[in-house]
Design an enzyme around this catalytic site. Structure first.
Site, PDB file in Angstrom:
ATOM      1  N   GLU A 187       9.350  -4.781   9.944  1.00  0.00           N
ATOM      2  CA  GLU A 187       9.808  -3.492   9.403  1.00  0.00           C
ATOM      3  C   GLU A 187      10.390  -2.623  10.520  1.00  0.00           C
ATOM      4  O   GLU A 187       9.824  -2.511  11.621  1.00  0.00           O
ATOM      5  CB  GLU A 187       8.632  -2.749   8.731  1.00  0.00           C
ATOM      6  CG  GLU A 187       9.049  -1.355   8.259  1.00  0.00           C
ATOM      7  CD  GLU A 187       8.079  -0.704   7.272  1.00  0.00           C
ATOM      8  OE1 GLU A 187       7.069  -1.335   6.905  1.00  0.00           O
ATOM      9  OE2 GLU A 187       8.356   0.448   6.883  1.00  0.00           O
ATOM     10  N   LYS A 245      -1.232  -9.410   2.954  1.00  0.00           N
ATOM     11  CA  LYS A 245      -0.402  -8.964   4.084  1.00  0.00           C
ATOM     12  C   LYS A 245      -1.229  -8.036   4.954  1.00  0.00           C
ATOM     13  O   LYS A 245      -1.909  -7.134   4.445  1.00  0.00           O
ATOM     14  CB  LYS A 245       0.856  -8.248   3.573  1.00  0.00           C
ATOM     15  CG  LYS A 245       1.694  -7.652   4.702  1.00  0.00           C
ATOM     16  CD  LYS A 245       3.118  -7.352   4.271  1.00  0.00           C
ATOM     17  CE  LYS A 245       3.307  -6.060   3.519  1.00  0.00           C
ATOM     18  NZ  LYS A 245       2.930  -4.848   4.272  1.00  0.00           N
ATOM     19  N   GLU A 292      -1.111  -5.641   8.609  1.00  0.00           N
ATOM     20  CA  GLU A 292      -0.275  -5.016   9.644  1.00  0.00           C
ATOM     21  C   GLU A 292      -0.986  -5.107  10.984  1.00  0.00           C
ATOM     22  O   GLU A 292      -2.166  -4.751  11.075  1.00  0.00           O
ATOM     23  CB  GLU A 292      -0.068  -3.523   9.333  1.00  0.00           C
ATOM     24  CG  GLU A 292       0.786  -3.266   8.133  1.00  0.00           C
ATOM     25  CD  GLU A 292       0.933  -1.769   7.844  1.00  0.00           C
ATOM     26  OE1 GLU A 292       0.714  -0.924   8.736  1.00  0.00           O
ATOM     27  OE2 GLU A 292       1.272  -1.450   6.689  1.00  0.00           O
ATOM     28  N   ASP A 346       0.844  -1.199   0.000  1.00  0.00           N
ATOM     29  CA  ASP A 346       0.000   0.000   0.000  1.00  0.00           C
ATOM     30  C   ASP A 346       0.882   1.252   0.000  1.00  0.00           C
ATOM     31  O   ASP A 346       0.374   2.375  -0.073  1.00  0.00           O
ATOM     32  CB  ASP A 346      -1.011   0.002   1.163  1.00  0.00           C
ATOM     33  CG  ASP A 346      -0.348  -0.042   2.527  1.00  0.00           C
ATOM     34  OD1 ASP A 346       0.888  -0.153   2.597  1.00  0.00           O
ATOM     35  OD2 ASP A 346      -1.089   0.032   3.534  1.00  0.00           O
ATOM     36  N   SER A 347       2.206   1.051   0.012  1.00  0.00           N
ATOM     37  CA  SER A 347       3.128   2.169  -0.218  1.00  0.00           C
ATOM     38  C   SER A 347       2.852   2.811  -1.571  1.00  0.00           C
ATOM     39  O   SER A 347       3.284   3.938  -1.822  1.00  0.00           O
ATOM     40  CB  SER A 347       4.585   1.689  -0.160  1.00  0.00           C
ATOM     41  OG  SER A 347       4.775   0.584  -1.017  1.00  0.00           O
ATOM     42  N   ASP A 386      -1.048  -6.179  -0.131  1.00  0.00           N
ATOM     43  CA  ASP A 386      -1.328  -5.493   1.134  1.00  0.00           C
ATOM     44  C   ASP A 386      -2.812  -5.222   1.276  1.00  0.00           C
ATOM     45  O   ASP A 386      -3.449  -4.729   0.334  1.00  0.00           O
ATOM     46  CB  ASP A 386      -0.642  -4.114   1.106  1.00  0.00           C
ATOM     47  CG  ASP A 386       0.490  -4.027   2.087  1.00  0.00           C
ATOM     48  OD1 ASP A 386       0.632  -4.911   2.941  1.00  0.00           O
ATOM     49  OD2 ASP A 386       1.256  -3.049   1.972  1.00  0.00           O
TER      50      ASP A 386
END
Ligand code: KIV
Length: 273
Positions: free
Chosen positions: A187, A118, A120, A49-50, A88
């Site tokens: 990260e 993925k 978080e 999602d960057s 993501d």
């Protein structure tokens, strides 16, 4: 050992089995051409999602939507013949309840063709991961510095700096492993924390800003290529400066058009010799 010669599709199962055998190589991609270029060299492509910050110029990853991730995920899958593709899940699409998480993750897998998602999070997300994995959704858990939590963490600062926070991180990682995560992405943490998490797990760790101890490494491709200059984290290694090359090409194109040097007859239809 390079795996360039092999065209066998890499699965989440084969990634899981790489622990202790060989390093896992990973990069991010948001488009088909970039995915196709990296596919022979990487094991995992993460559709991060960057993309919100790197490709859309947003200030954070928070405004990224499910529709954006599905469009980018599907494009990347079209370029990835062998690498395992992980998409993501954007902010707000999996935290509210495990049922909502399942519906959105299922959409991502069915509408993109990617192999995994993925997420978080920390211990609050373990039950959701177990729910997803039991229902056929392979999950990579993302711990440590979690950009979707930047407002709570107080920015993009390295995490797990002392014994207590490191012990918490190890416990979180072990809980995700027990819940069925096939990998844990770490990260932005101190080196000793990355080592302790990696040693504590049977599944591989993929590090970004998490030292050499991890079982694999990922970087944001635009950082590697020198294509994103808004902000370069300490952990990103810029292997080349494509921005400079691209600017030179644009400048040459401008010059040729203004001077009437482009197009020539080679680029035109029906030119009589
Ligand atoms: O969004 C992203 O690019 C990521 C990287 C850490 C892979 O999450």
């Amino acid at each position: 050992m390079s795996t360039h010669a092999s065209s066998i599709k890499i699965t989440t199962k084969s990634i899981r089995e790489r622990k202790g055998a060989s390093k896992i190589v990973s990069l991010t991609a948001y488009t088909k051409p970039m995915a196709a270029l990296m596919d022979p060299y990487v094991d995992l492509i993460i559709v991060g999602d960057s993309t919100g910050m790197v490709a859309y110029g947003l200030d954070s990853t928070l405004p990224v939507t499910l529709e954006m991730m599905i469009a980018h995920g599907a494009a990347v899958v079209r370029g990835a013949q062998r690498a395992c593709v992980v998409v993501d899940m954007p902010f707000g699409t999996y935290q509210e309840s495990k049922e909502l998480a399942f519906r959105n993750c299922a959409r991502v897998l069915t509408e993109t063709g990617a192999q995994a998602v993925k997420l978080e999070g920390g211990e609050e997300l373990v039950e959701t991961v177990e729910f997803l994995v039991k229902r056929g959704i392979p999950v990579m858990a993302h711990i440590g510095l979690k950009p979707q939590h930047a407002n709570v963490l107080g920015g993009f600062k390295a995490q797990a700096r002392d014994e207590e926070t490191t012990a918490n991180l190890v416990e979180e990682a072990k809980a995700f492993e027990r819940a069925g995560a096939f990998t844990v992405l770490i990260e932005g943490v101190f080196e000793s924390a990355a080592r302790q998490v990696t040693e504590a797990l049977e599944v591989p760790t993929i590090g970004i800003g998490a030292s050499w101890h991890c079982d694999g490494q990922v970087l944001v491709t635009e950082d590697v290529l020198g294509l994103f200059s808004d902000y370069t984290p300490k952990f990103a290694k810029q292997y080349t400066n494509l921005s400079k090359t691209i600017a030179e090409v644009f400048s040459q194109f401008e010059r040729e058009v203004r001077q009437g040097d482009f197009p020539t007859k080679d680029h035109c239809f029906g030119v009589k010799e």
